[in-house]
Enzyme design. Structure first.
Site, mmCIF file in Angstrom:
data_model
loop_
_atom_site.group_PDB
_atom_site.id
_atom_site.type_symbol
_atom_site.label_atom_id
_atom_site.label_comp_id
_atom_site.label_asym_id
_atom_site.label_seq_id
_atom_site.Cartn_x
_atom_site.Cartn_y
_atom_site.Cartn_z
ATOM 1 N N ARG A 94 -12.235 69.171 40.481
ATOM 2 C CA ARG A 94 -12.344 69.430 41.926
ATOM 3 C C ARG A 94 -11.146 68.825 42.658
ATOM 4 O O ARG A 94 -11.042 67.608 42.767
ATOM 5 C CB ARG A 94 -13.649 68.850 42.475
ATOM 6 C CG ARG A 94 -13.785 69.055 43.988
ATOM 7 C CD ARG A 94 -15.219 68.880 44.478
ATOM 8 N NE ARG A 94 -15.686 67.511 44.484
ATOM 9 C CZ ARG A 94 -16.820 67.119 45.091
ATOM 10 N NH1 ARG A 94 -17.580 68.011 45.723
ATOM 11 N NH2 ARG A 94 -17.202 65.854 45.041
ATOM 12 N N ASP A 129 -20.679 58.199 48.441
ATOM 13 C CA ASP A 129 -19.305 58.679 48.308
ATOM 14 C C ASP A 129 -18.825 59.156 49.671
ATOM 15 O O ASP A 129 -19.489 58.923 50.693
ATOM 16 C CB ASP A 129 -19.190 59.752 47.210
ATOM 17 C CG ASP A 129 -19.900 61.041 47.570
ATOM 18 O OD1 ASP A 129 -20.380 61.167 48.707
ATOM 19 O OD2 ASP A 129 -19.953 61.942 46.715
HETATM 20 C C1 ACO Z 1 -21.663 64.249 47.462
HETATM 21 C C2 ACO Z 1 -20.905 64.483 46.228
HETATM 22 O O1 ACO Z 1 -19.809 64.962 46.244
HETATM 23 S S1 ACO Z 1 -21.619 64.026 44.760
HETATM 24 C C3 ACO Z 1 -20.246 64.045 43.622
HETATM 25 C C4 ACO Z 1 -19.321 62.946 43.843
HETATM 26 N N1 ACO Z 1 -19.914 61.665 43.526
HETATM 27 C C5 ACO Z 1 -19.912 61.231 42.258
HETATM 28 O O2 ACO Z 1 -19.389 61.895 41.402
HETATM 29 C C6 ACO Z 1 -20.579 59.913 41.940
HETATM 30 C C7 ACO Z 1 -20.515 59.644 40.459
HETATM 31 N N2 ACO Z 1 -21.184 58.430 40.079
HETATM 32 C C8 ACO Z 1 -20.584 57.233 40.107
HETATM 33 O O3 ACO Z 1 -19.455 57.089 40.522
HETATM 34 C C9 ACO Z 1 -21.343 56.039 39.580
HETATM 35 O O4 ACO Z 1 -22.442 56.450 38.809
HETATM 36 C C10 ACO Z 1 -21.883 55.121 40.682
HETATM 37 C C11 ACO Z 1 -20.733 54.557 41.466
HETATM 38 C C12 ACO Z 1 -22.819 55.860 41.600
HETATM 39 C C13 ACO Z 1 -22.659 53.970 40.027
HETATM 40 O O5 ACO Z 1 -21.752 53.282 39.244
HETATM 41 P P1 ACO Z 1 -22.149 51.941 38.453
HETATM 42 O O6 ACO Z 1 -23.140 51.146 39.211
HETATM 43 O O7 ACO Z 1 -20.881 51.292 38.077
HETATM 44 O O8 ACO Z 1 -22.855 52.478 37.181
HETATM 45 P P2 ACO Z 1 -23.414 51.626 35.988
HETATM 46 O O9 ACO Z 1 -22.933 50.227 36.017
HETATM 47 O O10 ACO Z 1 -24.883 51.820 35.921
HETATM 48 O O11 ACO Z 1 -22.730 52.387 34.773
HETATM 49 C C14 ACO Z 1 -23.220 52.292 33.464
HETATM 50 C C15 ACO Z 1 -22.317 53.085 32.568
HETATM 51 O O12 ACO Z 1 -22.361 54.452 32.950
HETATM 52 C C16 ACO Z 1 -21.059 54.929 33.228
HETATM 53 N N3 ACO Z 1 -21.146 55.856 34.363
HETATM 54 C C17 ACO Z 1 -21.810 55.705 35.538
HETATM 55 N N4 ACO Z 1 -21.680 56.812 36.291
HETATM 56 C C18 ACO Z 1 -20.905 57.670 35.578
HETATM 57 C C19 ACO Z 1 -20.440 58.972 35.823
HETATM 58 N N5 ACO Z 1 -20.741 59.601 36.952
HETATM 59 N N6 ACO Z 1 -19.675 59.552 34.901
HETATM 60 C C20 ACO Z 1 -19.377 58.925 33.741
HETATM 61 N N7 ACO Z 1 -19.822 57.688 33.439
HETATM 62 C C21 ACO Z 1 -20.575 57.063 34.350
HETATM 63 C C22 ACO Z 1 -20.249 53.719 33.596
HETATM 64 O O13 ACO Z 1 -18.882 53.948 33.372
HETATM 65 C C23 ACO Z 1 -20.845 52.670 32.653
HETATM 66 O O14 ACO Z 1 -20.281 52.860 31.383
HETATM 67 P P3 ACO Z 1 -20.219 51.687 30.279
HETATM 68 O O15 ACO Z 1 -21.616 51.274 29.972
HETATM 69 O O16 ACO Z 1 -19.553 52.313 29.112
HETATM 70 O O17 ACO Z 1 -19.425 50.580 30.882
HETATM 71 O O1 LIG Z 2 -19.858 67.619 47.271
HETATM 72 C C1 LIG Z 2 -21.050 67.572 47.373
HETATM 73 C C2 LIG Z 2 -21.725 67.207 48.564
HETATM 74 O O2 LIG Z 2 -22.960 67.141 48.548
HETATM 75 O O3 LIG Z 2 -21.023 66.959 49.547
HETATM 76 MG MG MG Z 3 -18.897 67.304 49.224
#
Ligand code: ACO
Ligand SMILES: O=CC(=O)O
Ligand code: MG
Length: 568
Positions: free
Chosen positions: A184, A469
């Site tokens: 994206r 986010d």
């Molecule tokens: C509105 C929108 O646009 S939604 C789309 C955009 N938003 C996103 O993509 C959010 C994605 N998610 C994240 O960034 C994270 O999950 C967070 C920030 C919400 C939480 O992060 P943390 O609290 O650090 O997660 P946590 O400590 O539980 O992570 C545990 C493990 O999972 C992994 N992990 C957590 N989330 C993700 C993910 N989305 N993708 C890949 N790996 C992940 C971490 O890297 C960690 O790995 P490790 O055990 O090997 O070290």
């Molecule tokens: O990108 C996703 C959203 O919910 O905003």
């Molecule tokens: Mg969005």
């Protein structure tokens, strides 16, 4: 030729290094830090491709952004968004998009996340069908994040990516089976201030798309797309004219690469209110390139407030009450499903904000149950797949989709719904609920904490057991702005207090004190909380609503080399 690393590991470039480091084509100026690794991404040919895109499309992009402003002026003067009579023939016509590539027929669960190295590996290994690697809502677009993100994706597509977590002495590598990669890029509105083309900052999304496409199309088609690809998600569009620009960008990219038309595929997020009235038109413009639409619910809520910023009769209740059960949200999801299935493409669900809660099993189970409920609603409504914010949620979400869909890869053919017509009024119906002081406080605390993280290079964070986010933070900001502008009464807690600047000033002070307590004095001092509070407060109290929280904040993360003060 190169700069030197200082004893504390920071980079100390000389003027000569930055000027000479990158081998750039005529008219391009790289103002970001030089490293040998980044130079593998910023090759002369790749930059030439980005510059070609910029030169061909910059005027159309400027025009499209002007049209957004013009439409907003009309909404501010009382107009309501609606279906365009001029494109009725598209909505009523019988046409379908190109058929879905077999490699991505099944998209039941898609994990999303920033393009950070360890997360890219974890996401690809997560068991999800798709990984959407994010340069947008989940990424703070610092130069370092963007360049490292490109390097990470290149290694991922080539299958060579690895990561050594030294603290835990753990090595991360790709499994044999991985999720399919979608990327994206940023929205049209964001500039890339570290790359100037003909004296102007480049368009952020053309940099993200251009560099990624240039370096990866060959390997992607071999390793990931079974002859198709690369695959993309396209964010924050407001009108089909913007989709048409992407269509032309894709045509130009395919021509440059010498690959067949329709190789590239993209899912468009419907995450602005004006775009909800343009779903058919957007698919139509991208009909050779589309693999569906996605309900970007968080930006959609933000856009509802932004679109209706001049309408005192359409104020939001507390953020926590604006869920998919609200009539306007359910209507938008239903319309998206019908539109996509009629046109032969995926109707993707959105993001539940809950994430695993490690230290509290009961609260964790309650959060998981909320996610399951949300996903059950989506699959029953007809969505073909959905998003997961965290790997820990994937098994539960996959179960819901598999149990309700059985062995079929998607519901495009099996869930064709032609029931009651969804009207303009359904799509804009006022959300119901109450406003509370707690809502104002939570918006303020979350908004400031998120901006503080973003300013230090982190674009998605866990806050109070939810994923936050750029899109969710926007809701906090514009909701505060709206409540302040209209001096709303907080009618949900029996106090009947009106939101004024004085009240908000006190709330900011008290919430800053609470944040300091929560994160600890040391971290608070070292962090960017004061700067964040300044940015957030200014935007909440601005006479005219800022278009995007991150546009203003972006100036704070631009780092030009050699260091000069730079304001866009
Ligand atoms: C509105 C929108 O646009 S939604 C789309 C955009 N938003 C996103 O993509 C959010 C994605 N998610 C994240 O960034 C994270 O999950 C967070 C920030 C919400 C939480 O992060 P943390 O609290 O650090 O997660 P946590 O400590 O539980 O992570 C545990 C493990 O999972 C992994 N992990 C957590 N989330 C993700 C993910 N989305 N993708 C890949 N790996 C992940 C971490 O890297 C960690 O790995 P490790 O055990 O090997 O070290
Ligand atoms: O990108 C996703 C959203 O919910 O905003
Ligand atoms: Mg969005």
């Amino acid at each position: 030729m190169m700069g030197s690393l200082s004893s504390n590991g920071s980079y100390a470039p000389s003027r000569k290094v930055t000027m000479m480091g990158y081998d750039v084509p005529e008219g391009i100026d790289i103002r970001g830090r030089y490293t040998e690794e980044y130079a593998k991404i910023l090759t002369k040919d790749a930059l030439m491709f980005v510059a070609d895109l910029q030169r061909e499309f910059r005027n159309r992009i400027k025009y499209a952004l002007e049209c957004r402003k013009e439409a907003q002026r009309r909404y501010n003067a009382g107009a309501l968004p609606g279906f365009d009579p001029a494109t009725r023939y598209i909505r009523e016509g019988e046409w379908v998009c190109a058929s879905v590539p077999p490699a991505v027929a099944d998209r039941k669960v898609e994990i999303t996340g920033p393009t950070e190295r360890k997360m890219v590996i974890n996401a690809l290994n997560s068991g999800a069908k798709v990984f959407m690697a994010d340069f947008e809502d989940a990424l703070s677009p610092t130069w370092e994040n963007l360049m490292k993100g490109q390097l990470n994706l290149k290694d991922a597509v080539e299958g060579t990516i690895s990561y050594h977590d030294q603290a835990r002495n753990r090595v991360y590598k790709l499994n044999d089976q991985t999720a399919k990669l979608f990327v994206r890029p940023r929205g049209w509105h964001l500039p890339e201030a570290h790359i100037h083309i003909d004296g102007e900052p480049a368009t952020g999304c053309l940099v993200d798309f251009g560099l990624y496409f240039y370096h990866n199309y060959r390997a992607f088609r071999q390793n990931q797309g079974a002859g198709f690809g690369p695959f993309f998600y396209l964010p924050k569009m407001e009108h089909s004219r913007e989709a048409k620009i992407w269509n032309c960008v894709f045509e130009k990219a395919e021509k440059m690469a010498g690959i067949e038309r329709g190789s590239i595929r993209a899912t468009v997020l419907i995450e602005t209110l004006p775009a909800a009235f343009q779903m058919d038109e957007i698919l139509y413009e991208l009909r050779d390139y589309s693999v569906g639409l996605n309900c970007g619910r968080w930006d959609y809520i933000f856009s509802y407030v932004k679109t209706f910023q001049g309408h005192s009769d359409r104020l939001l209740p507390d953020r926590v009450q604006v869920g998919m059960a609200q009539h306007f949200m359910r209507s938008y999801s239903d319309l998206l499903i019908r539109t996509c299935h009629r046109r032969g493409v995926h109707a993707m669900g959105g993001m539940a904000a809950q994430i695993p809660i490690r230290d509290d099993p009961e609260a964790n189970e309650a959060a998981l149950e909320l996610v399951r409920k949300d996903k059950l609603r989506e699959v029953r409504a007809g969505h073909d797949g959905t998003w997961a914010a965290h790997p820990g949620l994937i098994p539960a979400i996959m179960d819901v989709f598999q149990n309700n869909m059985g062995s079929i890869p998607n519901q495009i053919q099996s869930m064709r719904r032609e029931d009651a017509v969804i009207t303009e009024e359904d799509l804009i119906q006022k959300p119901r609920g109450v406003r509370t002081m707690d809502g104002l406080r939570l918006n303020t605390r979350v908004g400031i904490r998120y901006v503080a993280a973003w300013l230090t290079g982190t674009g998605s964070v866990p806050l109070y057991n939810l994923m936050e986010d750029a899109a969710t933070a926007e809701i906090s900001r514009v909701q505060n702005w709206q409540w302040l502008k209209y001096g709303v009464s907080l009618n949900g807690d029996g106090l009947g207090v009106h939101v004024t600047r004085e009240l908000f000033g006190r709330v900011v002070e008290e919430e800053m004190a609470r944040i300091e307590k929560e994160v600890g004095a040391q971290k608070f001092k070292r962090g960017m909380y004061r700067e964040a509070s300044k940015i957030f407060t200014r935007q909440c109290t601005a006479a005219i609503l800022d278009d995007f929280l991150t546009l203003d904040a972006y100036n704070q993360i631009v780092q030009h080399y050699p260091k000069v003060s730079s304001k866009l």
